[in-house]
Design a protein around this motif. Structure first.
Motif, PDB file in Angstrom:
ATOM      1  N   ASN A 144       0.934  -1.165  -0.329  1.00  0.00           N
ATOM      2  CA  ASN A 144      -0.141   0.051   0.267  1.00  0.00           C
ATOM      3  C   ASN A 144       1.226   1.268  -0.106  1.00  0.00           C
ATOM      4  OD1 ASN A 144      -2.830   1.316   0.435  1.00  0.00           O
ATOM      5  ND2 ASN A 144      -1.526   2.449   2.384  1.00  0.00           N
ATOM      6  N   LYS A 145       2.159   1.195   1.011  1.00  0.00           N
ATOM      7  CA  LYS A 145       3.163   2.618   1.237  1.00  0.00           C
ATOM      8  C   LYS A 145       3.418   2.186  -0.839  1.00  0.00           C
ATOM      9  CE  LYS A 145       5.544   4.857   4.100  1.00  0.00           C
ATOM     10  NZ  LYS A 145       6.406   5.024   5.296  1.00  0.00           N
ATOM     11  N   PHE A 146       4.030   1.393  -1.528  1.00  0.00           N
ATOM     12  CA  PHE A 146       4.417   1.380  -2.514  1.00  0.00           C
ATOM     13  C   PHE A 146       4.299   2.632  -3.076  1.00  0.00           C
ATOM     14  CE2 PHE A 146       5.622   0.107  -6.816  1.00  0.00           C
ATOM     15  CZ  PHE A 146       6.714   0.175  -6.895  1.00  0.00           C
ATOM     16  N   ILE A 147       2.581   1.704  -3.390  1.00  0.00           N
ATOM     17  CA  ILE A 147       1.697   2.611  -4.285  1.00  0.00           C
ATOM     18  C   ILE A 147       1.653   3.810  -4.331  1.00  0.00           C
ATOM     19  CG2 ILE A 147      -0.587   2.105  -5.042  1.00  0.00           C
ATOM     20  CD1 ILE A 147       1.068   0.047  -6.222  1.00  0.00           C
ATOM     21  N   THR A 148       0.788   3.699  -2.827  1.00  0.00           N
ATOM     22  CA  THR A 148       0.899   5.548  -2.420  1.00  0.00           C
ATOM     23  C   THR A 148       2.287   6.646  -3.049  1.00  0.00           C
ATOM     24  OG1 THR A 148      -0.827   4.694  -0.817  1.00  0.00           O
ATOM     25  CG2 THR A 148       0.184   7.566  -0.148  1.00  0.00           C
ATOM     26  N   ARG A 149       3.457   5.895  -2.776  1.00  0.00           N
ATOM     27  CA  ARG A 149       4.416   6.625  -3.171  1.00  0.00           C
ATOM     28  C   ARG A 149       4.444   7.086  -4.291  1.00  0.00           C
ATOM     29  NH1 ARG A 149       7.156   8.808  -5.647  1.00  0.00           N
ATOM     30  NH2 ARG A 149       9.866   9.749  -4.958  1.00  0.00           N
ATOM     31  N   SER A 150       4.230   6.024  -5.546  1.00  0.00           N
ATOM     32  CA  SER A 150       4.349   6.293  -7.434  1.00  0.00           C
ATOM     33  C   SER A 150       3.141   6.925  -6.926  1.00  0.00           C
ATOM     34  CB  SER A 150       3.388   4.598  -7.505  1.00  0.00           C
ATOM     35  OG  SER A 150       4.956   3.506  -6.765  1.00  0.00           O
ATOM     36  N   LEU A 151       1.861   7.044  -6.115  1.00  0.00           N
ATOM     37  CA  LEU A 151       0.792   8.101  -6.685  1.00  0.00           C
ATOM     38  C   LEU A 151       0.980   9.654  -6.430  1.00  0.00           C
ATOM     39  CD1 LEU A 151      -2.523   5.883  -6.339  1.00  0.00           C
ATOM     40  CD2 LEU A 151      -1.369   6.128  -8.630  1.00  0.00           C
ATOM     41  N   SER A 152       1.808   9.519  -5.644  1.00  0.00           N
ATOM     42  CA  SER A 152       2.493  11.091  -4.914  1.00  0.00           C
ATOM     43  C   SER A 152       3.365  11.685  -5.975  1.00  0.00           C
ATOM     44  CB  SER A 152       2.814  10.848  -3.649  1.00  0.00           C
ATOM     45  OG  SER A 152       4.734  10.342  -3.934  1.00  0.00           O
ATOM     46  N   ALA A 153       4.064  11.207  -6.605  1.00  0.00           N
ATOM     47  CA  ALA A 153       4.656  11.310  -7.705  1.00  0.00           C
ATOM     48  C   ALA A 153       3.540  12.740  -9.009  1.00  0.00           C
ATOM     49  CB  ALA A 153       5.009  10.967  -8.652  1.00  0.00           C
ATOM     50  N   LEU A 191       2.387  -1.767 -10.873  1.00  0.00           N
ATOM     51  CA  LEU A 191       3.300  -1.548  -9.258  1.00  0.00           C
ATOM     52  C   LEU A 191       2.391  -2.677  -8.435  1.00  0.00           C
ATOM     53  CD1 LEU A 191       2.548   2.744  -9.304  1.00  0.00           C
ATOM     54  CD2 LEU A 191       4.550   0.616 -10.169  1.00  0.00           C
ATOM     55  N   GLU A 192       1.518  -3.157  -8.850  1.00  0.00           N
ATOM     56  CA  GLU A 192       1.862  -3.939  -7.658  1.00  0.00           C
ATOM     57  C   GLU A 192       1.601  -5.800  -9.021  1.00  0.00           C
ATOM     58  OE1 GLU A 192      -3.517  -3.039  -6.147  1.00  0.00           O
ATOM     59  OE2 GLU A 192      -3.006  -3.808  -7.861  1.00  0.00           O
ATOM     60  N   ASN A 193       1.957  -5.683  -9.188  1.00  0.00           N
ATOM     61  CA  ASN A 193       2.200  -6.587  -9.869  1.00  0.00           C
ATOM     62  C   ASN A 193       4.170  -6.594  -9.522  1.00  0.00           C
ATOM     63  OD1 ASN A 193       0.485  -8.326 -10.055  1.00  0.00           O
ATOM     64  ND2 ASN A 193       0.499  -7.326 -13.066  1.00  0.00           N
ATOM     65  N   LEU A 194       4.892  -6.012  -9.570  1.00  0.00           N
ATOM     66  CA  LEU A 194       6.040  -5.548  -9.580  1.00  0.00           C
ATOM     67  C   LEU A 194       6.811  -5.455  -8.312  1.00  0.00           C
ATOM     68  CD1 LEU A 194       9.075  -4.996 -10.259  1.00  0.00           C
ATOM     69  CD2 LEU A 194       8.126  -2.459 -10.187  1.00  0.00           C
ATOM     70  N   PHE A 195       5.703  -5.472  -7.597  1.00  0.00           N
ATOM     71  CA  PHE A 195       6.241  -5.225  -5.732  1.00  0.00           C
ATOM     72  C   PHE A 195       5.704  -6.661  -5.271  1.00  0.00           C
ATOM     73  CE2 PHE A 195       4.611  -5.752  -1.500  1.00  0.00           C
ATOM     74  CZ  PHE A 195       5.387  -4.648  -1.042  1.00  0.00           C
TER      75      PHE A 195
END
Length: 251
Positions: free
Chosen positions: A197-206, A224-228
């Motif tokens: 969740n934090k990785f996706i949120t980090r990506s969406l903050s860009a 992004l989820e698949n990469l994680f």
């Protein structure tokens, strides 16, 4: 789009997803460069106050100069308990601060958005004699497969993606020109631990990220989820990351 508005609508994702900074950086600033609890610091492009909070925790007075209303309002909410925090609706070119009023200027994750020449002129105006400027970035280690593959996802799905930090490179000419080739550089290890969740949120903050409702948004998030999932161990991914700081006077 005006650079000051690139983060409109992203403030909540920014404050939740953006990484912090290593204590070693602040040990360096306060031990080597005379930052102190009596210092007055202008943090330009302060955003939601991610970097400013560390300075406030060290006891310094901080002017959080931020032109984006969404970001500044989150900073005011997050840091309302700090008596030495002053929130300013200003920009890198027009900080709204008085002449020779600050000991230091900082810009974390922000200098690449500035007009460097106008920002330099403003720094010279607001800094006290012998004052210094610190430019700081969190930078992904691109030797990491995870970081390389995430780069490829942003490149594929995000039309606004021009590279991290708006295309700013390590030791970029804009930095050397700003300091007239006379500054100190420090690199601190700062590995980042992300849940999905934090990785996706980090990506969406860009600033370059797709938003809900954009074409291909669902496919982008799925990639992004698949990469994680590919790199996660015990439900977290450790992202290789460094914090780089350039510190010097402006003449």
């Amino acid at each position: 789009m005006d650079n000051t508005q690139k983060f409109s609508g992203r403030a909540q994702d920014y404050t939740k997803g953006r990484p912090g900074y290593p204590q070693a950086l602040f040990d360096c600033l306060y031990d080597k460069y005379s930052f102190s609890d009596s210092s007055v610091i202008a943090d330009i492009g302060a955003g939601t106050g991610k970097f400013s909070k560390y300075l406030l925790d060290m006891g310094s007075k901080v002017y959080l100069v931020e032109p984006n209303d969404d970001m500044r309002l989150v900073a005011q909410s997050e840091l309302s308990d700090y008596s030495k925090a002053v929130f300013v609706n200003g920009s890198s070119e027009t900080t709204m601060l008085s002449d020779t009023s600050v000991d230091f200027v900082t810009a974390a994750q922000a200098f690449h958005w500035f007009d460097a020449k106008k920002f330099k002129k403003e720094c010279k105006r607001i800094l006290k004699p012998d004052g210094k400027v610190a430019l700081i970035w969190n930078t992904r280690d691109m030797s990491s497969e995870f970081n390389f593959k995430s780069y490829e996802i942003y490149k594929k799905y995000c039309p606004l993606f021009k590279g991290y930090h708006g295309g700013m490179k390590d030791d970029d000419e804009r930095i050397s020109d700003f300091f007239d080739n006379n500054c100190d550089k420090f690199i601190f290890e700062n590995p980042l631990i992300f849940t999905k969740n934090k990785f996706i949120t980090r990506s969406l903050s860009a600033s370059y990220s797709l938003k809900i409702g954009d074409e291909n948004f669902d496919e982008y998030v799925k990639a992004l989820e698949n990469l994680f999932d590919e790199y996660a161990e015990n439900d977290v991914v450790v992202m290789k990351n460094n914090t780089t700081a350039y510190i010097g006077a402006v003449k």
